[in-house]
Design a protein around this motif. Sequence first.
Motif, PDB file in Angstrom:
ATOM      1  N   ILE A  89       0.860  -1.186   0.000  1.00 33.48           N
ATOM      2  CA  ILE A  89       0.000   0.000   0.000  1.00 33.48           C
ATOM      3  C   ILE A  89       0.892   1.230   0.000  1.00 33.48           C
ATOM      4  O   ILE A  89       1.795   1.360   0.833  1.00 33.48           O
ATOM      5  CB  ILE A  89      -0.945   0.042   1.205  1.00 33.48           C
ATOM      6  CG1 ILE A  89      -1.947  -1.124   1.140  1.00 33.48           C
ATOM      7  CG2 ILE A  89      -1.691   1.375   1.245  1.00 33.48           C
ATOM      8  CD1 ILE A  89      -2.900  -1.176   2.322  1.00 33.48           C
ATOM      9  N   ILE A  90       0.636   2.114  -0.945  1.00 29.06           N
ATOM     10  CA  ILE A  90       1.373   3.366  -1.049  1.00 29.06           C
ATOM     11  C   ILE A  90       0.389   4.514  -0.810  1.00 29.06           C
ATOM     12  O   ILE A  90      -0.497   4.753  -1.635  1.00 29.06           O
ATOM     13  CB  ILE A  90       2.042   3.518  -2.425  1.00 29.06           C
ATOM     14  CG1 ILE A  90       2.960   2.327  -2.701  1.00 29.06           C
ATOM     15  CG2 ILE A  90       2.831   4.831  -2.488  1.00 29.06           C
ATOM     16  CD1 ILE A  90       3.453   2.254  -4.141  1.00 29.06           C
ATOM     17  N   ARG A  91       0.520   5.152   0.333  1.00 27.11           N
ATOM     18  CA  ARG A  91      -0.301   6.331   0.585  1.00 27.11           C
ATOM     19  C   ARG A  91       0.268   7.512  -0.176  1.00 27.11           C
ATOM     20  O   ARG A  91       1.481   7.785  -0.125  1.00 27.11           O
ATOM     21  CB  ARG A  91      -0.349   6.645   2.082  1.00 27.11           C
ATOM     22  CG  ARG A  91      -0.828   8.062   2.382  1.00 27.11           C
ATOM     23  CD  ARG A  91      -1.251   8.288   3.809  1.00 27.11           C
ATOM     24  NE  ARG A  91      -1.055   9.655   4.250  1.00 27.11           N
ATOM     25  CZ  ARG A  91      -1.731  10.731   3.815  1.00 27.11           C
ATOM     26  NH1 ARG A  91      -2.657  10.602   2.890  1.00 27.11           N
ATOM     27  NH2 ARG A  91      -1.460  11.937   4.296  1.00 27.11           N
ATOM     28  N   ILE A  92      -0.581   8.217  -0.916  1.00 27.60           N
ATOM     29  CA  ILE A  92      -0.189   9.426  -1.633  1.00 27.60           C
ATOM     30  C   ILE A  92      -1.095  10.541  -1.124  1.00 27.60           C
ATOM     31  O   ILE A  92      -2.273  10.571  -1.428  1.00 27.60           O
ATOM     32  CB  ILE A  92      -0.274   9.253  -3.159  1.00 27.60           C
ATOM     33  CG1 ILE A  92      -1.559   8.529  -3.573  1.00 27.60           C
ATOM     34  CG2 ILE A  92       0.934   8.489  -3.675  1.00 27.60           C
ATOM     35  CD1 ILE A  92      -1.753   8.437  -5.065  1.00 27.60           C
ATOM     36  N   GLY A  93      -0.531  11.432  -0.333  1.00 25.58           N
ATOM     37  CA  GLY A  93      -1.375  12.405   0.335  1.00 25.58           C
ATOM     38  C   GLY A  93      -0.735  13.772   0.455  1.00 25.58           C
ATOM     39  O   GLY A  93       0.380  14.018  -0.009  1.00 25.58           O
ATOM     40  N   SER A  94      -1.455  14.653   1.092  1.00 26.72           N
ATOM     41  CA  SER A  94      -0.984  16.013   1.317  1.00 26.72           C
ATOM     42  C   SER A  94      -0.454  16.157   2.736  1.00 26.72           C
ATOM     43  O   SER A  94      -0.782  15.360   3.620  1.00 26.72           O
ATOM     44  CB  SER A  94      -2.106  17.016   1.062  1.00 26.72           C
ATOM     45  OG  SER A  94      -3.207  16.747   1.914  1.00 26.72           O
ATOM     46  N   ALA A  95       0.344  17.183   2.943  1.00 26.42           N
ATOM     47  CA  ALA A  95       0.936  17.414   4.263  1.00 26.42           C
ATOM     48  C   ALA A  95       1.220  18.888   4.449  1.00 26.42           C
ATOM     49  O   ALA A  95       1.425  19.632   3.480  1.00 26.42           O
ATOM     50  CB  ALA A  95       2.227  16.609   4.420  1.00 26.42           C
ATOM     51  N   ILE A 229       1.942  11.447  -7.766  1.00 29.30           N
ATOM     52  CA  ILE A 229       1.195  10.345  -8.363  1.00 29.30           C
ATOM     53  C   ILE A 229       2.086   9.550  -9.311  1.00 29.30           C
ATOM     54  O   ILE A 229       2.098   8.310  -9.293  1.00 29.30           O
ATOM     55  CB  ILE A 229      -0.047  10.882  -9.103  1.00 29.30           C
ATOM     56  CG1 ILE A 229      -1.037  11.493  -8.103  1.00 29.30           C
ATOM     57  CG2 ILE A 229      -0.722   9.777  -9.906  1.00 29.30           C
ATOM     58  CD1 ILE A 229      -2.123  12.325  -8.751  1.00 29.30           C
ATOM     59  N   GLU A 230       2.846  10.248 -10.132  1.00 27.02           N
ATOM     60  CA  GLU A 230       3.665   9.548 -11.125  1.00 27.02           C
ATOM     61  C   GLU A 230       4.842   8.806 -10.488  1.00 27.02           C
ATOM     62  O   GLU A 230       5.244   7.752 -10.995  1.00 27.02           O
ATOM     63  CB  GLU A 230       4.121  10.550 -12.190  1.00 27.02           C
ATOM     64  CG  GLU A 230       2.949  11.061 -13.015  1.00 27.02           C
ATOM     65  CD  GLU A 230       3.352  11.955 -14.167  1.00 27.02           C
ATOM     66  OE1 GLU A 230       4.567  12.260 -14.302  1.00 27.02           O
ATOM     67  OE2 GLU A 230       2.459  12.350 -14.936  1.00 27.02           O
ATOM     68  N   VAL A 231       5.394   9.328  -9.412  1.00 27.98           N
ATOM     69  CA  VAL A 231       6.438   8.587  -8.711  1.00 27.98           C
ATOM     70  C   VAL A 231       5.849   7.299  -8.131  1.00 27.98           C
ATOM     71  O   VAL A 231       6.435   6.210  -8.242  1.00 27.98           O
ATOM     72  CB  VAL A 231       7.070   9.439  -7.593  1.00 27.98           C
ATOM     73  CG1 VAL A 231       7.925   8.569  -6.655  1.00 27.98           C
ATOM     74  CG2 VAL A 231       7.935  10.543  -8.198  1.00 27.98           C
ATOM     75  N   ALA A 232       4.672   7.393  -7.516  1.00 27.84           N
ATOM     76  CA  ALA A 232       4.037   6.212  -6.935  1.00 27.84           C
ATOM     77  C   ALA A 232       3.712   5.164  -7.999  1.00 27.84           C
ATOM     78  O   ALA A 232       3.975   3.970  -7.816  1.00 27.84           O
ATOM     79  CB  ALA A 232       2.780   6.617  -6.182  1.00 27.84           C
ATOM     80  N   LEU A 233       3.162   5.600  -9.105  1.00 33.96           N
ATOM     81  CA  LEU A 233       2.834   4.660 -10.187  1.00 33.96           C
ATOM     82  C   LEU A 233       4.083   4.020 -10.777  1.00 33.96           C
ATOM     83  O   LEU A 233       4.065   2.872 -11.222  1.00 33.96           O
ATOM     84  CB  LEU A 233       2.035   5.376 -11.286  1.00 33.96           C
ATOM     85  CG  LEU A 233       0.584   5.698 -10.957  1.00 33.96           C
ATOM     86  CD1 LEU A 233       0.006   6.633 -12.011  1.00 33.96           C
ATOM     87  CD2 LEU A 233      -0.258   4.429 -10.875  1.00 33.96           C
TER      88      LEU A 233
END
Length: 236
Positions: A89-95, A229-233
């Motif tokens: 699971i890769i969380r992609i979120g804001s901070a 997003i593109e790094v995660a993908l």
Amino acid sequence: MSRVPTAHNAAVEGQIAKTVLMPGDPLRAKFIAETYLENVTCFNTVRNMLGFTGTYQGKPVSVMGHGMGIPSIGIYSYELFNFYDVDNIIRIGSAGALSDDLDLKDLVIAMGACTDSNYANQYQLPGTFAPIASYTLMQKAIEEAQKKGISVAIGNVLSTDVFYNANKGANDAWKSMGVLCIEMEAAALYMNAAQAGKNALCILSISDHIYKGTELSAQERQLGFKNMIEVALGII
């Protein structure tokens, strides 16, 4: 007896890929599925926590919202790891940034996740657990960012239970310990992964800076995190 579907996820066995990207906002999950994936099917609409499975460059991947806060991601990630046999699971979120070196839309990879949450109490450990990312996923993310020419900050983040904090000195204290930014979910995700023997990573894009007073709009938060997003993908 099968443990799926669940009260929170309508998917049946085989509908969710081994790797799941999880933004907090279900509309961001929908945007990612429609923009980046092929052969997309929707596997969940329960509570409007949208989930989709498709392919990216021929590889199966799912994307699903996890909501806001540790209790919410705690439920969804637990079920994905333990009931749907998800491996990554890769969380992609804001901070919100604490570090003076960070600016809006900068990427942060959460190597570790401090927390003010009581989530770890359920494990009854004889000490304090340190939630950390999967080294394998983290290394792949760093390499992917380097390949794309995207700079990333790597280090500790804070997963907090409190968005509006009555303790006005809390941010200063965390900043003094080198914590890069504040979010609300990574620690629970990393704990669930550790207990399940699975892999987790949190990649964050800075949406506001607590000390500089800058922030992105809600629209920019939903649609403007292209690099993250593109790094995660790229690491699935």
